[in-house]
Design a protein around this motif. Structure first.
Motif, PDB file in Angstrom:
ATOM      1  N   PHE A  57       2.445  -1.904  -6.233  1.00 28.30           N
ATOM      2  CA  PHE A  57       1.846  -1.072  -5.580  1.00 28.30           C
ATOM      3  C   PHE A  57       0.208  -1.265  -5.450  1.00 28.30           C
ATOM      4  O   PHE A  57      -0.126  -1.390  -6.742  1.00 28.30           O
ATOM      5  CB  PHE A  57       2.120   0.544  -5.857  1.00 28.30           C
ATOM      6  CG  PHE A  57       3.298   1.212  -5.200  1.00 28.30           C
ATOM      7  CD1 PHE A  57       3.304   1.017  -3.736  1.00 28.30           C
ATOM      8  CD2 PHE A  57       4.044   2.086  -5.828  1.00 28.30           C
ATOM      9  CE1 PHE A  57       4.358   1.443  -3.288  1.00 28.30           C
ATOM     10  CE2 PHE A  57       5.058   2.351  -5.357  1.00 28.30           C
ATOM     11  CZ  PHE A  57       5.375   2.199  -3.891  1.00 28.30           C
ATOM     12  N   LEU A  58      -0.680  -1.263  -4.488  1.00 28.65           N
ATOM     13  CA  LEU A  58      -2.028  -1.468  -4.480  1.00 28.65           C
ATOM     14  C   LEU A  58      -2.450  -0.228  -3.607  1.00 28.65           C
ATOM     15  O   LEU A  58      -1.991  -0.547  -2.249  1.00 28.65           O
ATOM     16  CB  LEU A  58      -2.328  -3.030  -4.021  1.00 28.65           C
ATOM     17  CG  LEU A  58      -3.610  -3.275  -3.744  1.00 28.65           C
ATOM     18  CD1 LEU A  58      -4.203  -3.418  -5.289  1.00 28.65           C
ATOM     19  CD2 LEU A  58      -3.881  -4.868  -3.326  1.00 28.65           C
ATOM     20  N   THR A  59      -3.176   0.514  -4.244  1.00 28.00           N
ATOM     21  CA  THR A  59      -3.609   1.506  -3.267  1.00 28.00           C
ATOM     22  C   THR A  59      -4.775   2.411  -3.853  1.00 28.00           C
ATOM     23  O   THR A  59      -5.220   2.281  -5.189  1.00 28.00           O
ATOM     24  CB  THR A  59      -2.287   2.520  -3.189  1.00 28.00           C
ATOM     25  OG1 THR A  59      -2.637   3.696  -2.469  1.00 28.00           O
ATOM     26  CG2 THR A  59      -1.685   3.124  -4.274  1.00 28.00           C
ATOM     27  N   ALA A  60      -5.379   3.319  -3.069  1.00 34.75           N
ATOM     28  CA  ALA A  60      -6.607   3.958  -3.695  1.00 34.75           C
ATOM     29  C   ALA A  60      -6.001   4.985  -4.258  1.00 34.75           C
ATOM     30  O   ALA A  60      -7.079   6.054  -4.806  1.00 34.75           O
ATOM     31  CB  ALA A  60      -7.293   4.305  -2.234  1.00 34.75           C
ATOM     32  N   ASP A 105       0.856  -1.226  -0.083  1.00 34.13           N
ATOM     33  CA  ASP A 105       0.004  -0.049   0.094  1.00 34.13           C
ATOM     34  C   ASP A 105       0.969   1.348  -0.093  1.00 34.13           C
ATOM     35  O   ASP A 105       2.174   1.151   0.395  1.00 34.13           O
ATOM     36  CB  ASP A 105      -1.054   0.057   1.171  1.00 34.13           C
ATOM     37  CG  ASP A 105      -1.934   1.064   1.102  1.00 34.13           C
ATOM     38  OD1 ASP A 105      -2.167   1.711  -0.050  1.00 34.13           O
ATOM     39  OD2 ASP A 105      -2.796   1.162   2.264  1.00 34.13           O
ATOM     40  N   VAL A 106       0.537   2.472  -0.562  1.00 30.44           N
ATOM     41  CA  VAL A 106       1.231   3.456  -0.360  1.00 30.44           C
ATOM     42  C   VAL A 106       1.209   4.331   1.061  1.00 30.44           C
ATOM     43  O   VAL A 106       1.962   4.529   1.576  1.00 30.44           O
ATOM     44  CB  VAL A 106       0.732   4.490  -1.411  1.00 30.44           C
ATOM     45  CG1 VAL A 106       1.590   5.966  -1.406  1.00 30.44           C
ATOM     46  CG2 VAL A 106       1.212   3.934  -2.883  1.00 30.44           C
ATOM     47  N   LEU A 121      -1.640  -0.868  -9.155  1.00 30.90           N
ATOM     48  CA  LEU A 121      -3.162  -1.201  -9.324  1.00 30.90           C
ATOM     49  C   LEU A 121      -4.000  -0.511  -8.247  1.00 30.90           C
ATOM     50  O   LEU A 121      -3.436  -0.646  -7.019  1.00 30.90           O
ATOM     51  CB  LEU A 121      -3.290  -2.854  -9.138  1.00 30.90           C
ATOM     52  CG  LEU A 121      -4.591  -3.491  -9.151  1.00 30.90           C
ATOM     53  CD1 LEU A 121      -4.836  -3.262 -10.651  1.00 30.90           C
ATOM     54  CD2 LEU A 121      -4.504  -4.941  -8.674  1.00 30.90           C
ATOM     55  N   ALA A 122      -4.955  -0.069  -8.725  1.00 32.29           N
ATOM     56  CA  ALA A 122      -5.811   1.019  -7.816  1.00 32.29           C
ATOM     57  C   ALA A 122      -6.741   0.006  -7.147  1.00 32.29           C
ATOM     58  O   ALA A 122      -7.598  -0.861  -7.612  1.00 32.29           O
ATOM     59  CB  ALA A 122      -6.425   2.040  -8.759  1.00 32.29           C
TER      60      ALA A 122
END
Length: 228
Positions: A76-79, A51-52, A98-99
């Motif tokens: 990266f997997l983050t909003a 996550d960021v 990836l969002a």
């Protein structure tokens, strides 16, 4: 293969670990950036999912520090899905982005793609004697014959072959393959070893999976010796 998930949201972390474990991966988790970086610097991982926005240290800082010493692939997997954030992450050394919210099928496809890319410079097949393990197709062969393995059996055989010649205690096998703390009254490791032996060893020569009494198991070729 062993993955690290660094995610501070309990629900998302649990969901990711369950899905990736069911897909055949061994997963460690961290809930903050500092412990995530420590894991990456002190253990060997095939890929990290970060996550960021993390407590202690954000994902960007983790990658920036990690790239000084390690080339572990990072997803990266983050909003945070704006262009500036994606560019910043990639420029710092991330391999993909990836969002959230995300589709797990897409996440799994990206994970496997990154792992294949990371293996481009090394053989995707482990070999010991006449036993082969294809890490990309996730298949085993002995004397040219395909052997069907469950996800856990594949992970167990991969661990034994990757560390061939090394005696692996039951506690280490339990933590690496099942992510559990080994207890003296559980036979999960012994039962799994028996199943894998029955598939890859019992009908073939030479015997490769050996019991080291009082210590654990080792996979190696012992010419002239049979399996205890």
């Amino acid at each position: 293969m062993k993955l690290l998930i660094v995610e501070d949201e309990d629900k998302t972390r649990t969901y990711l670990k369950q899905g990736l474990t069911e897909a055949g991966f061994v997963c460690d988790c961290a809930a903050d950036g500092v412990s995530g970086l420590h894991h990456l610097q002190t253990q060997a991982y095939d890929l990290a999912i970060l996550d960021v926005m993390l407590p202690g240290m954000n994902g960007w800082a983790i990658v920036q520090e990690l790239r000084k010493t390690h080339r572990t692939p990072v997803l990266f997997l983050t909003a945070r899905d704006d262009v500036d954030c994606r560019v910043k992450g990639l420029e710092l050394g991330a391999d993909d982005y990836l969002a959230k919210p995300f589709d797990f099928v897409e996440l799994l496809a990206r994970v496997r793609s990154l792992l294949r890319r990371g293996q481009a410079g090394e053989s995707p097949i482990l070999r010991v004697a006449n036993l082969e393990l294809d890490l990309v197709r996730r298949k085993a062969k002995r004397q040219g014959k395909t052997i069907l393995l469950t996800a856990k059996e594949f992970s167990l055989l991969w661990l034994l072959m990757r560390r061939q010649g090394e005696i692996l205690p039951r506690s280490l096998i339990a933590s690496q393959v099942w992510d559990i703390n080994f207890e003296s009254d559980t036979n999960v490791v012994d039962a799994a070893i028996r199943r894998v032996r029955a598939k890859v060893d019992d009908s073939y020569e030479p015997k490769l999976i050996h019991t080291v009494r009082g210590m654990g198991y080792v996979l190696e070729q012992r010419d002239g010796f049979s399996n205890p």
